[in-house]
Design an enzyme around this catalytic site. Structure first.
Site, mmCIF file in Angstrom:
data_model
loop_
_atom_site.group_PDB
_atom_site.id
_atom_site.type_symbol
_atom_site.label_atom_id
_atom_site.label_comp_id
_atom_site.label_asym_id
_atom_site.label_seq_id
_atom_site.Cartn_x
_atom_site.Cartn_y
_atom_site.Cartn_z
ATOM 1 N N LYS A 50 -14.727 8.238 -3.927
ATOM 2 C CA LYS A 50 -15.808 8.441 -3.290
ATOM 3 C C LYS A 50 -16.285 9.740 -3.780
ATOM 4 O O LYS A 50 -17.518 10.185 -3.767
ATOM 5 C CB LYS A 50 -15.558 8.403 -1.738
ATOM 6 C CG LYS A 50 -15.282 7.352 -1.222
ATOM 7 C CD LYS A 50 -14.566 7.202 0.369
ATOM 8 C CE LYS A 50 -14.020 5.838 0.544
ATOM 9 N NZ LYS A 50 -13.066 5.983 1.655
ATOM 10 N N HIS A 91 0.645 -1.402 0.122
ATOM 11 C CA HIS A 91 0.008 0.014 0.058
ATOM 12 C C HIS A 91 0.683 1.189 0.023
ATOM 13 O O HIS A 91 0.044 2.359 0.036
ATOM 14 C CB HIS A 91 -0.731 0.110 1.160
ATOM 15 C CG HIS A 91 -2.118 -1.061 1.117
ATOM 16 N ND1 HIS A 91 -3.174 -0.734 0.753
ATOM 17 C CD2 HIS A 91 -2.064 -2.329 1.776
ATOM 18 C CE1 HIS A 91 -3.986 -1.937 0.862
ATOM 19 N NE2 HIS A 91 -3.081 -2.921 1.465
ATOM 20 N N LYS A 101 1.018 14.529 0.936
ATOM 21 C CA LYS A 101 -0.406 14.807 0.381
ATOM 22 C C LYS A 101 -0.808 16.262 0.019
ATOM 23 O O LYS A 101 -1.509 16.649 -0.655
ATOM 24 C CB LYS A 101 -1.352 14.423 1.202
ATOM 25 C CG LYS A 101 -1.575 12.609 1.448
ATOM 26 C CD LYS A 101 -2.503 12.277 2.539
ATOM 27 C CE LYS A 101 -2.459 10.836 2.883
ATOM 28 N NZ LYS A 101 -3.017 9.941 1.931
ATOM 29 N N ARG A 129 -5.630 11.825 5.820
ATOM 30 C CA ARG A 129 -4.498 12.062 6.774
ATOM 31 C C ARG A 129 -3.750 13.031 6.460
ATOM 32 O O ARG A 129 -3.465 13.584 4.988
ATOM 33 C CB ARG A 129 -3.542 10.736 6.659
ATOM 34 C CG ARG A 129 -4.332 9.618 7.314
ATOM 35 C CD ARG A 129 -4.572 9.871 8.910
ATOM 36 N NE ARG A 129 -3.536 9.979 9.602
ATOM 37 C CZ ARG A 129 -3.110 9.120 10.838
ATOM 38 N NH1 ARG A 129 -4.078 8.245 11.308
ATOM 39 N NH2 ARG A 129 -2.101 9.221 11.310
#
Ligand code: 26V
Length: 836
Positions: A682, A379, A576, A571
């Site tokens: 999503k 992952h 990110k 997170r």
């Protein structure tokens, strides 16, 4: 019949409905469900309707719903149940499941019945829903994926057990003090868990430490591990019901128990604390979820957790297999074990130990069985997240496993030498033992060589696995790495989270949508339909009003539901790049202040996410978001046209409130760092447009929704690599961008931290000196992409058309599809949806 609560309770008391029999199962009759809820309230919770709290109603409702699941569950697990099909065991240290009530109601088709049943008692289902605590037994993407997979395996009919740890305390609760993250313990079990069945009779002894004895058994050397310490693993089962209630699988979570409840000797000496000391130490194994961290997991307790749950799970499945099939040679025919990351990889030497030491299987055969049974999902490629354990710790805690690991390593290196004679570089890169800077066991290598398939979680990530961390292992085993792009369960992330949108979609493409999400494509011809746009806009607006209410309650900030809701929820991590988003926010703020009277378009920047407790930089980024929010939200020149909100305590339930209200989805990681992302799926499903880099599953989202319906910007993974190799100079990038320069200067000089003007000096100087995640390199491209967003936003029908095209074309990202791929290409299991 008199329908007042008291009369009903009295009626039920005369004819208690304790268990839903087969005749009751599946009925959607609200009256019957009401009686069952009242019976549970009376006999299980011990309350009357007059004195029941919302939580009592939740427990009673959950128990009544659970009863409906149990009959089918027991049937599927009956010992005489025909010939059991091959089963999947999904081993994961994390299951981020969230609330379960609506999952169960929706999958059983009971949501409306429950609403009506409770309404008749003067109780609102939506309030009852809120009374359930979030089960946060996971950190983020990896744990949430495991939860989506459990739903999908039960839905497509893959017989499965999820195995994990029943942590007393899940992921910490995030509070904010003056904009700084505070961690508080989470206590999801404080009022019990109505979904679970405790099975104190299912318990296994787990050994730690001690020594290995070599004995002679009929002329053959045999190894016997004599552990110094034993811990009991006790099972707690949660039934997982699939779509339309057709299948029920089991999530079995292990809890640690000390074999002795206390030391009587110490107690009798009057040492009451000492009497409990051993027990407390032993039971700490399942006390708390390990937070993912920027530092490698270096602590003994984490390794204990990993071995504890891997060993309990293997003992359990081996026992079941022997009961059903008699011998272990056939294990790979009946059992597929999926390792969710390397966290359970110690299960590989554990199975070898069980086979060789306990069942006298010869090494070569044991290895074939092991490799045939295991598969492993990677992952992350971030080097700091790749697990390795110091040899001395492994030797001390798991001496027999260490012997087995050495043997596996010796044999693997011998094979490698045979394939590539004289290539020492290859040998050291595929070795299980890392010799650089303190010898360590590499869990990634162990998981790779002990598995018949190894998968990445998006096409790009899988390619990068082959080129980077697993390059040499891939050369030795070219058929082993496969891709399985992640997915999400549409039942939770569309039907339950966004009933308004779901209703419109069902009207447009038919109720079959709920069984086959790819039917969403039928929307495409309607992408420009003004009536559809209006309906969608109305639904979205209601969702935004609901979110605005949450923002007002939690942050005391009023936001305009007609503004563009620009959302980054995940997170908090440097890779990110929440920082990139904040820099753009400041650039917009500067622009508004420079020309206050221009026709600025109202926008709301919404952030949510937790930072690991010891990840200082991430916590500083949270503080910066809050500081920027405070200044921007209260600046009269801005006139509310730009608002910033950092919503505290991000969890599954908050995601369910934010995602249906999002217009823009921020997926802006440095290309090559985000393995897949699932929030991106999503949000696109719920009609938000993505602004993102070509990273993880964004690449595949773009392929499906089309270039015109997504805002892609920035360096590609290849370009990132090339820039880094050349030596990236942030100073030059900043000099070339006056906008960025002004932004960085204002933050550095304390415009957003007047109480402590030097607060962000280190952050900004660090960015200029060593911009590891290339924030400055991508700034201009991101800023321009945001301008394209606003141009499209001005044209409502063009925006809505793009939004419809997103929803219509992401059906493929259903985790049902992902699970069917695993079943076929990795597990060799036939889902019952495929059976005649
Ligand atoms: C690392 C550690 C290390 C210290 C101990 C606890 C701990 C827990 C988790 C992790 C790594 C987490 C890796 C992870 O969550 N990866 C995410 O997996 C998602 C599902 O595949 C994927 O969508 C995300 O892109 C990826 O970041």
């Amino acid at each position: 019949m008199n329908d007042t609560p008291t009369a009903l309770a009295a009626d039920v008391a005369r004819r208690p409905v304790r268990k839903a029999g087969s005749e009751a199962s599946g009925t959607t009759d609200a009256t019957k469900l009401r009686q069952e809820i009242l019976a549970e309230l009376t006999y299980s919770v011990g309350r009357s309707p007059e004195t029941a709290s919302t939580r009592d109603w939740f427990v009673a409702t959950a128990l009544a719903v659970r009863d409906r699941i149990v009959d089918r569950w027991l049937l599927e697990h009956a010992p005489d149940h025909a010939r059991p099909r091959k089963r999947v065991y999904y081993l994961s240290l994390e299951f981020l499941i969230g609330r379960l009530l609506f999952d169960a109601l929706h999958n059983l088709g009971l949501t409306d019945a429950a609403r009506e049943a409770l309404a008749g008692l003067g109780v609102e289902l939506d309030r009852v829903r809120e009374a359930e605590p979030d089960a946060a037994l996971g950190n983020g993407g990896l744990g949430r994926l495991a939860a989506c997979f459990m739903d999908s395996m039960a839905s497509v009919g893959v017989p499965a057990f999820g195995y994990g740890i029943r942590y007393d305390h899940g992921l910490f609760r995030q509070g904010m003090r003056d904009g700084w993250q505070q961690e508080y313990p989470e206590d999801w079990l404080s009022f019990g868990n109505p979904w679970e069945f405790a099975h104190p009779e299912i318990d296994y002894a787990i050994g730690f430490g001690g020594y290995v004895e070599q004995i002679n058994s009929g002329g053959r050397a045999k190894h016997v591990w004599r552990p110094a310490e034993k811990v009991d693993a006790v099972a707690f089962d949660i039934p997982v019901v699939g779509w339309r209630g057709k299948h029920v699988n089991t999530l079995r979570l292990w809890s640690a128990r000390a074999p002795d409840p206390l030391s009587l000797a110490a107690f009798n000496r009057g040492d009451y604390v000492g009497a409990l000391a051993d027990r407390v130490r032993v039971e700490s194994i399942s006390k708390v979820l390990y937070p993912s961290d920027e530092t490698p997991a270096g602590q003994e307790l984490r390794l204990r957790q990993e071995y504890f749950f891997a060993s309990a799970s293997l003992q359990d499945l081996v026992r079941r297999h022997l009961e059903e099939h008699g011998d272990l040679g056939s294990l790979p025919d009946h059992v597929a074990i999926q390792l969710n990351d390397t966290h359970p990889a110690i299960a590989i030497p554990e199975l070898m130990r069980i086979l060789i030491d306990l069942h006298d299987v010869p090494w070569a055969e044991a290895w074939l069985i092991t490799v045939g049974t295991f598969s492993y999902t990677n992952h992350t490629l971030l080097p700091e997240a790749l697990e390795s354990w110091p040899l001395p710790l492994m030797e001390r805690l798991l001496p027999r496993h260490m012997q087995i690991i050495y043997m596996i390593n010796a044999l693997e290196l011998e094979t490698a030498r045979g394939k590539r004679p004289g290539d020492d570089g290859l040998l050291s890169s595929v070795s299980l033992i890392d010799e650089n800077g303190g010898r360590r066991v590499r869990m990634g290598v162990l998981a790779f060589i002990g598995s018949h398939k190894v998968n990445g979680v998006s096409a790009l990530h899988t390619d990068l696995m082959k080129q980077t961390v697993f390059r040499d292992l891939h050369a030795l085993h070219p058929d082993r790495i496969v891709n399985k792009t992640n997915g999400i369960t549409f039942r939770r992330w569309l039907a339950q989270a966004n009933p308004r949108l779901t209703k419109i979609l069902i009207e447009a493409v038919g109720p079959e949508l709920l069984d086959d999400p790819e039917r969403l494509e039928l929307l495409l011809p309607m992408a420009d339909d003004a009536g559809l746009h209006d309906a969608l806009l109305n639904a979205r607006r209601e969702n935004k009003v609901a979110l605005a209410k949450i923002i007002a309650e939690r942050n005391d900030v009023w936001v305009d539901p007609d503004a563009l809701f620009d959302v980054q929820i995940k997170r908090i991590h440097e890779y990110k790049r929440q920082l990139l988003n904040i820099l753009e926010t400041v650039a917009v703020y500067n622009a508004i202040r420079a020309q206050p009277m221009r026709a600025w378009m109202p926008r709301v920047k919404i952030f949510a996410g937790k930072a690991a407790a010891s990840y200082h930089q991430a916590k500083l980024i949270i503080k910066l978001a809050n500081d920027v929010a405070r200044i921007v939200n209260s600046d009269p020149t801005v006139r509310g046209l730009l608002k910033v909100a950092f919503l505290p305590n991000y969890n599954v339930s908050l995601a369910e409130a934010i995602i249906p209200a999002a217009d823009l989805s921020e997926q802006i990681s440095t290309a090559g760092t985000e393995a897949s992302g699932t929030g991106n799926m999503k949000l696109a499903l719920n009609g938000a447009l993505t602004i993102g880099t070509l990273d993880g599953a964004n690449v595949e989202i773009r392929e499906r929704v089309g270039d015109d319906n997504i805002f892609i910007f920035g360096l590609t993974a290849q370009e990132v690599q090339a820039r880094k190799q050349r030596g990236f100079n942030a100073h030059a990038a900043v000099e070339a961008s006056p906008t960025l320069r002004e932004v960085l200067d204002s933050i550095r000089n304390g415009v957003f931290s007047p109480d402590d003007p030097s607060r962000y000096r280190g952050l900004i100087d660090g960015l200029l000196d060593n911009d590891v995640f290339l924030v400055t390199a991508d700034f201009d491209a991101y800023f321009d992409a945001q301008r394209s967003v606003y141009r499209l936003w001005r044209d409502k029908s063009a925006w809505m058309s793009a939004s419809v095209k997103n929803t219509a074309q992401v059906g493929w990202f259903s985790s049902d599809r992902t699970i069917l791929e695993y079943a076929k290409e990795i597990w060799n299991v036939q889902p019952s949806s495929d059976l005649a």
